[in-house]
Design an enzyme around this catalytic site. Sequence first.
Site, PDB file in Angstrom:
ATOM      1  N   HIS A 141     -23.946  -0.368 -46.762  1.00  0.00           N
ATOM      2  CA  HIS A 141     -24.020  -0.265 -46.404  1.00  0.00           C
ATOM      3  C   HIS A 141     -22.621  -1.385 -45.873  1.00  0.00           C
ATOM      4  O   HIS A 141     -21.001  -0.942 -45.426  1.00  0.00           O
ATOM      5  CB  HIS A 141     -23.733  -0.012 -44.721  1.00  0.00           C
ATOM      6  CG  HIS A 141     -25.029   0.602 -44.523  1.00  0.00           C
ATOM      7  ND1 HIS A 141     -26.258   0.246 -44.393  1.00  0.00           N
ATOM      8  CD2 HIS A 141     -25.073   2.158 -44.657  1.00  0.00           C
ATOM      9  CE1 HIS A 141     -27.301   1.683 -43.679  1.00  0.00           C
ATOM     10  NE2 HIS A 141     -26.673   2.994 -44.294  1.00  0.00           N
TER      11      HIS A 141
HETATM   12  S1  FES Z   1     -24.884  -3.136 -44.395  1.00  0.00           S
HETATM   13 FE1  FES Z   1     -26.167  -1.816 -43.383  1.00  0.00          FE
HETATM   14  S2  FES Z   1     -28.412  -2.327 -43.811  1.00  0.00           S
HETATM   15 FE2  FES Z   1     -27.401  -3.488 -44.901  1.00  0.00          FE
END
Ligand code: FES
Length: 176
Positions: A141
């Site tokens: 993410h």
């Molecule tokens: S940014 Fe979501 S698990 Fe690393």
Amino acid sequence: MTTASSADHPTRRDFLFVATGAAAAVGGAAALWPFISQMNPDASTIAAGAPIEVDLSPVAEGQDIKVFWRGKPIYISHRTKKQIDEARAVNVASLPDPQTDEARVKSGHEQWLVVIGICTHLGCIPIAHEGNYDGFFCPCHGSQYDSSGRIRQGPAPANLAVPPYQFVSDTKIQIG
Ligand code: FES
């Protein structure tokens, strides 16, 4: 695949190569243990959390290795002076999880960063030497950690955790 690479700018490929070598070294050591001493912990004890020793001497400046402790990936970064300077120039108060670089490394061994390689967002494995802060990038993410393993950008709420460890010599650490 690109062939671009240089000694002064480690690539992800360098990291993977070193990580593989480290895993082989650990495996070799484990295979020898039963012949050296019955007093050493067996594999199941290690998996349950016995301390491990890691020889840092093969890790060149600017490289990272990955070892496993308690089933978790542990990243060990041999930081460059530039990475250390960048980590220490940050206004700590501006960080989502304020912590000085000094608090995250061992005094006298500032070049070594040891962190648990699990993103504090949802548990993905960040990639070393990626992202905007010369640290770690989590591809799940988009969380970005700096060269001290501190969260700088993205959804992760906390810095990469530092496991319990100590230097048992200038070039060897014990984790756990
Ligand atoms: S940014 Fe979501 S698990 Fe690393």
